[in-house]
Every structure is written in C-alpha cells, then in structure tokens.
Design a protein around this motif. Sequence first.
Motif, mmCIF file in Angstrom:
data_model
loop_
_atom_site.group_PDB
_atom_site.id
_atom_site.type_symbol
_atom_site.label_atom_id
_atom_site.label_comp_id
_atom_site.label_asym_id
_atom_site.label_seq_id
_atom_site.Cartn_x
_atom_site.Cartn_y
_atom_site.Cartn_z
ATOM 1 N N MET A 73 47.227 38.130 28.065
ATOM 2 C CA MET A 73 47.114 37.044 27.090
ATOM 3 C C MET A 73 47.291 35.676 27.743
ATOM 4 O O MET A 73 46.602 34.725 27.386
ATOM 5 N N ARG A 74 48.174 35.578 28.718
ATOM 6 C CA ARG A 74 48.329 34.298 29.423
ATOM 7 C C ARG A 74 47.076 33.961 30.231
ATOM 8 O O ARG A 74 46.610 32.830 30.221
ATOM 9 N N ALA A 75 46.529 34.955 30.923
ATOM 10 C CA ALA A 75 45.324 34.717 31.736
ATOM 11 C C ALA A 75 44.136 34.301 30.877
ATOM 12 O O ALA A 75 43.290 33.520 31.312
ATOM 13 N N SER A 191 47.206 41.736 37.359
ATOM 14 C CA SER A 191 46.957 40.287 37.441
ATOM 15 C C SER A 191 45.729 39.999 38.289
ATOM 16 O O SER A 191 44.906 39.143 37.956
ATOM 17 N N GLN A 192 45.587 40.728 39.391
ATOM 18 C CA GLN A 192 44.435 40.548 40.264
ATOM 19 C C GLN A 192 43.139 40.985 39.588
ATOM 20 O O GLN A 192 42.099 40.325 39.712
ATOM 21 N N ILE A 193 43.204 42.083 38.835
ATOM 22 C CA ILE A 193 42.014 42.554 38.110
ATOM 23 C C ILE A 193 41.584 41.530 37.075
ATOM 24 O O ILE A 193 40.403 41.195 36.949
ATOM 25 N N ILE A 194 42.553 41.022 36.323
ATOM 26 C CA ILE A 194 42.249 40.039 35.270
ATOM 27 C C ILE A 194 41.670 38.762 35.872
ATOM 28 O O ILE A 194 40.760 38.157 35.320
ATOM 29 N N ALA A 195 42.195 38.355 37.010
ATOM 30 C CA ALA A 195 41.716 37.113 37.656
ATOM 31 C C ALA A 195 40.255 37.220 38.063
ATOM 32 O O ALA A 195 39.561 36.209 38.134
ATOM 33 N N LYS A 196 39.768 38.430 38.328
ATOM 34 C CA LYS A 196 38.374 38.611 38.755
ATOM 35 C C LYS A 196 37.402 38.693 37.581
ATOM 36 O O LYS A 196 36.201 38.643 37.781
ATOM 37 N N GLU A 197 37.924 38.861 36.387
ATOM 38 C CA GLU A 197 37.035 39.000 35.204
ATOM 39 C C GLU A 197 36.392 37.684 34.832
ATOM 40 O O GLU A 197 36.942 36.633 34.974
#
Length: 197
Positions: A73-75, A191-197
């Motif tokens: 949710m933050r990302a 966190s790394q997965i979300i950053a790549k989306e």
Amino acid sequence: MSSPVLEKPSTSETSYVLLYNVSWEQLEQLDVTLAGTSARLTYLDGILEIISPLSDDHEDYKKTLAMLLEVYMRAKNIRFYGRGSATIGKQEDKTRREPDESYNLGTKKSIPDLIVEITVTSGGINKLEIYQRLRVPEVWFWEDGLLSVYCLQGDSYIKVSKSTLLPDLNLDILAKCALMADQYDAVTEYSQIIAKE
C-alpha cells in the motif's frame, strides 16, 4: 438469566473453548476478568469463543502478512490506517470480535474496510457472519499457506480470486512471500518485486 454452557473444553489439540447461552452482560464481565491475559473473545448470538494462547505460527503469519500488505500500500500510494486487532461489534448486532489485523483505506472509519484473519485452529464461531452483520467490505483468510478473499456483495460474502479493494495486488506473490522462512527476507524480496511493477 441462564448460566453459560461449556460446549468444548480446551485440550492440547485445541486452543479454544465455546460457551453457549452467554448474555452480553456476562461477556462484558468475562472481558474484564480476562483483561491482561492473552485470551481473545469472539461473540455471536449468545455463543462465546475464548482463544488462548495464540500460537507462534499464528502471530508470525499475522505480522508477516501485515508487513507485506503495508509495503504494497505504501509503494502504491494507497492511504491506509492500520487498526490492528481493535475490538469491533456491538450489543445490538449481538457480535464482538478482535480481528487479527484490520485496515481502513482512504479515511479512518469505525468499521474496517479490510480484515485479515489467520486460521490455525478450525471450528468455532463463523467470523464471516460477524463481519457480514458489521458490513465489513472485504475479509481475507490465511490458512495452510493459502489466502482466500471474500468480498461483501449485497448481504453476503462471495469468495473471489482478487481483492476488490486492491484489484492490482497479486495475491499469489503476496502469499509466496508470506511463506518465506525469514520475515525480514520476505519483506525485502516483496519490496523489490513491487518496485519493479
């Protein structure tokens, strides 16, 4: 006033007790008596479930899922308010429950928009019935490494394949990360997965 009836005593295999014919006043008395213990009370139509203690697995999965969900949710810049296990329910609805985790999305409200429940022990009170009466829009159940999502449609819950509140959230990836042995690594990888989306 009738006396509560014990249905299922706690044993080494179970971590809950069910009492029948419990009035709201008796529930409130037990709540005061058990304050400061690890007991959690769930109440529906005169039936009281007392769970204690919560297992390490329960607490680990609860915290890991909460951390992963909050990272997401933050990302995605989704404003949320964590409510934790704040007690919900009222005498008029004949309900009371302390959810494992709960959130309001967008703004603070008296009833959570999203509840996350960790199921380690089967049986007991139907939590969806409580949440339906309180009109909680979405409830997630984590059981045996699987995440089941229920959305309130009209007056009942429908099991769905993706969240209505968070439609872009990949539940399979969330569940995979929640199953990782190390909580810190799980949050870092997610966190790394979300950053790549």
